[in-house]
Structure formats: structure tokens, C-alpha cells
Design a protein around this motif. Sequence first.
Motif, PDB file in Angstrom:
ATOM      1  N   GLN A  66    -106.088  36.260  62.180  1.00 31.72           N
ATOM      2  CA  GLN A  66    -107.394  36.002  62.870  1.00 31.72           C
ATOM      3  C   GLN A  66    -107.331  34.238  63.207  1.00 31.72           C
ATOM      4  O   GLN A  66    -107.357  33.339  61.711  1.00 31.72           O
ATOM      5  N   ALA A  68    -109.729  30.947  64.185  1.00 32.25           N
ATOM      6  CA  ALA A  68    -110.627  30.316  62.171  1.00 32.25           C
ATOM      7  C   ALA A  68    -111.303  30.061  63.466  1.00 32.25           C
ATOM      8  O   ALA A  68    -111.344  30.268  64.953  1.00 32.25           O
ATOM      9  N   PRO A  69    -112.868  30.593  62.620  1.00 30.15           N
ATOM     10  CA  PRO A  69    -114.355  30.077  63.590  1.00 30.15           C
ATOM     11  C   PRO A  69    -114.056  29.077  64.376  1.00 30.15           C
ATOM     12  O   PRO A  69    -113.687  28.454  63.164  1.00 30.15           O
ATOM     13  N   THR A  70    -114.976  29.232  65.413  1.00 30.18           N
ATOM     14  CA  THR A  70    -115.576  27.338  65.648  1.00 30.18           C
ATOM     15  C   THR A  70    -116.509  27.634  65.941  1.00 30.18           C
ATOM     16  O   THR A  70    -117.383  28.322  66.387  1.00 30.18           O
ATOM     17  N   TRP A  71    -117.189  26.018  66.222  1.00 22.75           N
ATOM     18  CA  TRP A  71    -118.836  26.011  65.928  1.00 22.75           C
ATOM     19  C   TRP A  71    -118.954  26.101  67.253  1.00 22.75           C
ATOM     20  O   TRP A  71    -118.142  24.349  67.879  1.00 22.75           O
ATOM     21  N   HIS A  72    -119.677  26.293  68.301  1.00 29.92           N
ATOM     22  CA  HIS A  72    -120.103  26.422  69.153  1.00 29.92           C
ATOM     23  C   HIS A  72    -121.716  26.788  69.934  1.00 29.92           C
ATOM     24  O   HIS A  72    -122.292  27.741  68.900  1.00 29.92           O
ATOM     25  N   ARG A  75    -123.886  28.027  66.777  1.00 26.65           N
ATOM     26  CA  ARG A  75    -123.290  28.692  65.961  1.00 26.65           C
ATOM     27  C   ARG A  75    -121.971  28.905  65.813  1.00 26.65           C
ATOM     28  O   ARG A  75    -120.929  28.694  66.128  1.00 26.65           O
ATOM     29  N   TRP A  76    -121.694  30.046  64.351  1.00 26.44           N
ATOM     30  CA  TRP A  76    -120.163  30.098  64.494  1.00 26.44           C
ATOM     31  C   TRP A  76    -119.484  31.050  65.481  1.00 26.44           C
ATOM     32  O   TRP A  76    -120.142  31.817  65.151  1.00 26.44           O
ATOM     33  N   MET A  77    -118.459  30.987  66.076  1.00 28.76           N
ATOM     34  CA  MET A  77    -117.581  31.855  66.557  1.00 28.76           C
ATOM     35  C   MET A  77    -116.293  32.188  66.973  1.00 28.76           C
ATOM     36  O   MET A  77    -115.477  30.971  66.240  1.00 28.76           O
ATOM     37  N   ARG A  78    -116.113  33.193  66.573  1.00 21.47           N
ATOM     38  CA  ARG A  78    -114.523  33.640  66.364  1.00 21.47           C
ATOM     39  C   ARG A  78    -113.977  33.939  67.979  1.00 21.47           C
ATOM     40  O   ARG A  78    -114.168  34.453  68.256  1.00 21.47           O
TER      41      ARG A  78
END
Length: 84
Positions: A66, A68-72, A75-78
Motif C-alpha cells: 500500500q 504511504a499516506p501523505t499530508w495534504h 490531513r493524512w491521505m492515502r
Amino acid sequence: MPFIEVDPAYTSQRCPRCGHTARNNRPSRDHFQCRRCGLAGPADVVTGVNVRNRARSAWVFVNMPQPAPTWHEGRWMRPVTAPP
């Protein structure tokens, strides 16, 4: 035991060596002979190789890690991944 369902379309007409797909690659029910590269053999074996290759490709996609989530925007988004 896990299994992967693959689309069987044209697996009996496709050459696993060069990828050429044509109805006349199957001169008879039991025999396969590629009109482009000349690969020949039992039709069931060639079909099995093509099904195996499709399953391997699907297995890699199903088991990929999967992202990695990113900060956008606070908030964190996958990332969304779509099947091929």
C-alpha cells in the motif's frame, strides 16, 4: 489455498513467446503453432502457460504494498490506486 481468477479470453490463440494473437495460431483443436515466431506445441500446454502468466501479473498487483499516506491540506491521505 489462495487463487486468482483470470480472464481466459484468447489464451488459446495467443503466443506466450511473442504475444501474437490470431485464430489461425490453432490449426487444430490439439495443436498450437504461432504464425509469427513459429512456436509450436500442444494447445493445452500453451493455454496453460498463458493463464499462468496472467495469474502472475495479477498476483503482483494484488500483493503490491500500500502506498504511504501523505499530508495534504491539513490531513493524512492515502493515494487511491485503481486496478489495471
